[in-house]
Design an enzyme around this catalytic site. Structure first.
Site, PDB file in Angstrom:
ATOM      1  N   TYR A  55     -59.935   0.126  21.182  1.00  0.00           N
ATOM      2  CA  TYR A  55     -61.133  -0.708  21.033  1.00  0.00           C
ATOM      3  C   TYR A  55     -60.754  -2.100  20.541  1.00  0.00           C
ATOM      4  O   TYR A  55     -61.107  -3.113  21.153  1.00  0.00           O
ATOM      5  CB  TYR A  55     -62.084  -0.027  20.050  1.00  0.00           C
ATOM      6  CG  TYR A  55     -63.410  -0.725  19.848  1.00  0.00           C
ATOM      7  CD1 TYR A  55     -64.394  -0.704  20.834  1.00  0.00           C
ATOM      8  CD2 TYR A  55     -63.687  -1.388  18.652  1.00  0.00           C
ATOM      9  CE1 TYR A  55     -65.619  -1.333  20.634  1.00  0.00           C
ATOM     10  CE2 TYR A  55     -64.906  -2.015  18.444  1.00  0.00           C
ATOM     11  CZ  TYR A  55     -65.875  -1.986  19.439  1.00  0.00           C
ATOM     12  OH  TYR A  55     -67.079  -2.609  19.224  1.00  0.00           O
ATOM     13  N   ASP A 112     -70.199   1.209  37.103  1.00  0.00           N
ATOM     14  CA  ASP A 112     -69.120   1.201  36.111  1.00  0.00           C
ATOM     15  C   ASP A 112     -68.417  -0.151  36.180  1.00  0.00           C
ATOM     16  O   ASP A 112     -67.925  -0.556  37.233  1.00  0.00           O
ATOM     17  CB  ASP A 112     -68.135   2.335  36.405  1.00  0.00           C
ATOM     18  CG  ASP A 112     -67.249   2.584  35.205  1.00  0.00           C
ATOM     19  OD1 ASP A 112     -66.638   1.619  34.710  1.00  0.00           O
ATOM     20  OD2 ASP A 112     -67.186   3.741  34.752  1.00  0.00           O
TER      21      ASP A 112
HETATM   22  P1  NAD Z   1     -73.708   1.373  22.811  1.00  0.00           P
HETATM   23  O1  NAD Z   1     -72.659   2.412  22.955  1.00  0.00           O
HETATM   24  O2  NAD Z   1     -75.106   1.827  22.500  1.00  0.00           O
HETATM   25  O3  NAD Z   1     -73.795   0.468  24.114  1.00  0.00           O
HETATM   26  C1  NAD Z   1     -72.735   0.274  25.003  1.00  0.00           C
HETATM   27  C2  NAD Z   1     -73.287   0.401  26.414  1.00  0.00           C
HETATM   28  O4  NAD Z   1     -72.236   0.149  27.358  1.00  0.00           O
HETATM   29  C3  NAD Z   1     -73.810   1.814  26.714  1.00  0.00           C
HETATM   30  O5  NAD Z   1     -75.070   1.744  27.317  1.00  0.00           O
HETATM   31  C4  NAD Z   1     -72.760   2.383  27.669  1.00  0.00           C
HETATM   32  O6  NAD Z   1     -73.277   3.388  28.528  1.00  0.00           O
HETATM   33  C5  NAD Z   1     -72.290   1.132  28.381  1.00  0.00           C
HETATM   34  N1  NAD Z   1     -70.940   1.261  28.965  1.00  0.00           N
HETATM   35  C6  NAD Z   1     -69.825   1.740  28.359  1.00  0.00           C
HETATM   36  N2  NAD Z   1     -68.779   1.699  29.207  1.00  0.00           N
HETATM   37  C7  NAD Z   1     -69.245   1.169  30.374  1.00  0.00           C
HETATM   38  C8  NAD Z   1     -68.656   0.891  31.640  1.00  0.00           C
HETATM   39  N3  NAD Z   1     -67.352   1.143  31.878  1.00  0.00           N
HETATM   40  N4  NAD Z   1     -69.440   0.365  32.614  1.00  0.00           N
HETATM   41  C9  NAD Z   1     -70.753   0.118  32.399  1.00  0.00           C
HETATM   42  N5  NAD Z   1     -71.367   0.375  31.222  1.00  0.00           N
HETATM   43  C10 NAD Z   1     -70.614   0.897  30.228  1.00  0.00           C
HETATM   44  O7  NAD Z   1     -73.197   0.350  21.690  1.00  0.00           O
HETATM   45  P2  NAD Z   1     -73.844  -0.978  21.080  1.00  0.00           P
HETATM   46  O8  NAD Z   1     -73.824  -0.844  19.610  1.00  0.00           O
HETATM   47  O9  NAD Z   1     -75.114  -1.290  21.779  1.00  0.00           O
HETATM   48  O10 NAD Z   1     -72.735  -2.044  21.464  1.00  0.00           O
HETATM   49  C11 NAD Z   1     -72.932  -3.022  22.472  1.00  0.00           C
HETATM   50  C12 NAD Z   1     -71.767  -3.999  22.473  1.00  0.00           C
HETATM   51  O11 NAD Z   1     -71.711  -4.673  21.221  1.00  0.00           O
HETATM   52  C13 NAD Z   1     -70.406  -3.355  22.696  1.00  0.00           C
HETATM   53  O12 NAD Z   1     -69.619  -4.184  23.501  1.00  0.00           O
HETATM   54  C14 NAD Z   1     -69.826  -3.285  21.309  1.00  0.00           C
HETATM   55  O13 NAD Z   1     -68.424  -3.309  21.315  1.00  0.00           O
HETATM   56  C15 NAD Z   1     -70.415  -4.521  20.660  1.00  0.00           C
HETATM   57  N6  NAD Z   1     -70.473  -4.380  19.194  1.00  0.00           N
HETATM   58  C16 NAD Z   1     -71.450  -3.629  18.615  1.00  0.00           C
HETATM   59  C17 NAD Z   1     -71.464  -3.485  17.230  1.00  0.00           C
HETATM   60  C18 NAD Z   1     -72.526  -2.704  16.517  1.00  0.00           C
HETATM   61  O14 NAD Z   1     -72.417  -2.541  15.298  1.00  0.00           O
HETATM   62  N7  NAD Z   1     -73.571  -2.220  17.149  1.00  0.00           N
HETATM   63  C19 NAD Z   1     -70.465  -4.094  16.455  1.00  0.00           C
HETATM   64  C20 NAD Z   1     -69.476  -4.821  17.106  1.00  0.00           C
HETATM   65  C21 NAD Z   1     -69.494  -4.974  18.469  1.00  0.00           C
END
Ligand code: NAD
Ligand code: UDP
Length: 313
Positions: A143, A56
């Site tokens: 967020y 984490d």
């Molecule tokens: P996702 O939820 O699939 O991936 C996030 C990952 O982070 C997950 O595997 C989760 O288990 C892990 N995680 C969460 N909290 C954690 C913690 N405390 N310690 C360790 N791991 C943790 O989402 P995603 O779409 O793959 O997003 C990835 C990143 O990109 C994020 O930071 C998100 O804010 C950013 N983002 C994504 C989008 C999008 O449209 N996909 C848009 C803007 C920003």
């Protein structure tokens, strides 16, 4: 390079691990598996250049790495609002821990920021110079503000400690490996359509987003990490410029599936941005980056993925 990908078992993180391994790097994926899944990286677990650490990010960790992609954070509103205090901790303490690590081992660090730093924008399209319009006390603030503080920490570590930083403001991105229960609009609509359910349109469906296919986004993240310009620490928007309403998305999916899709309307969530579109001039000028995959092609690939995922489930 030895590369750390936090959130490496998530949607974007797992695709990034694939790409970095294909480029010949050694990859450590770190994840607490809150929204991510080992299924996303199971094909990598037997590779000697790949390592998975269940950890984490609110807790510090010591590793020897050259690059850090800090992606750990739930990205879907239903998940980041499930435990909003934890979401703030993940963004803020996660950024602090990764910046501390970057400083100590002299690693380059890229922070996954978001279009949500612009809130419900009053400028359209959104340029990196826009400071945003964010409610500090609303349901999305955990967020939005968490990511804004992460950006602040990045710049302060850069100015104060000379840490080599990259900040990418990611706009809505979709594709294979989004979880069936992810809750974001593209996965919701596709899963509902494939199950023969009505599509849940929030509000009147006229609100807009621009949807970028995952392969384009991964290309952009790597290009930004590799960029060496004097202005490399400045935030860069990444996303599609193809602005669509949610009603458009329903129609596109109907076209792909070959039949009209029924919808049911739900209330628009609090502070749901009305319009969003990135100005991606900076990414284009500095990195030569722009999305290549059309919305219809990207949706087709994602529909195929969810067909298989639903059959396996
Ligand atoms: P996702 O939820 O699939 O991936 C996030 C990952 O982070 C997950 O595997 C989760 O288990 C892990 N995680 C969460 N909290 C954690 C913690 N405390 N310690 C360790 N791991 C943790 O989402 P995603 O779409 O793959 O997003 C990835 C990143 O990109 C994020 O930071 C998100 O804010 C950013 N983002 C994504 C989008 C999008 O449209 N996909 C848009 C803007 C920003
Ligand atoms: N949305 C919708 N139906 C759903 C899920 C989301 O109409 O089942 C809408 C949501 O209100 C928002 C848009 O789709 O206006 C994009 O939502 P998402 O959660 O995918 O991303 P974000 O709001 O963070 O951009």
């Amino acid at each position: 390079m030895r590369v750390l990908v936090t959130g490496g078992a998530g949607f974007l993180g797992s695709h990034l691990c694939d790409r970095l391994l294909a480029d010949g790097h050694q990859v450590i994926a770190l994840d607490n598996l809150f929204t991510g899944s080992k299924r996303n990286i199971v094909h990598l677990l037997s590779r000697s250049e790949f390592e998975f650490i269940r950890h984490d990010l609110v807790n510090p960790i010591l590793l020897e790495v050259d690059w850090i992609f800090n992606l750990a954070c739930p990205a879907s509103p239903i998940h980041y609002q499930y435990n909003p205090v934890k979401t703030v901790k993940t963004s803020v303490m996660g950024a602090l821990n990764m910046l501390g690590l970057a400083k100590r081992v002299k690693a380059r660090i890229l922070q996954a920021s978001t279009s949500e730093v612009y809130g419900d924008p009053q400028e359209h399209p959104q340029k990196e110079s826009y400071w945003g319009h964010v409610n500090t006390i609303g349901l999305r603030s955990c967020y939005d503000e968490g990511k804004r503080v992460a950006e602040t920490l990045m710049m302060d570590y850069h100015r104060q400690n000379n840490v080599d930083i990259r900040i990418v403001r990611i706009f809505n991105t979709y594709g294979p490996r989004m979880a069936i229960g992810d809750g974001r609009v593209i996965s919701n609509f596709i899963v509902q359509a494939l199950r023969g359910e009505r599509l849940t349109v929030y509000g009147d469906g006229a609100q807009t987003r621009c949807f970028c296919y995952v392969d384009d986004m991964i290309q952009g993240l790597v290009a930004l990490m590799q960029y060496e310009g004097k202005d490399a620490a400045e935030p860069v928007n990444m996303g599609s410029a193809d602005e669509r309403s949610m009603n458009d998305i329903v129609n596109c999916l109907g076209e792909i599936l070959g039949h009209k899709l029924e919808v049911e309307h739900h209330p628009l969530p609090e502070n749901d941005p009305i319009r969003r579109r990135p100005d991606t001039t900076r990414a284009k000028k500095r990195l030569g980056w722009q999305p290549r995959v059309s919305l219809l092609d990207g949706l087709r690939g994602t529909v195929d993925y969810f067909r298989r995922a639903l059959a396996d489930a």
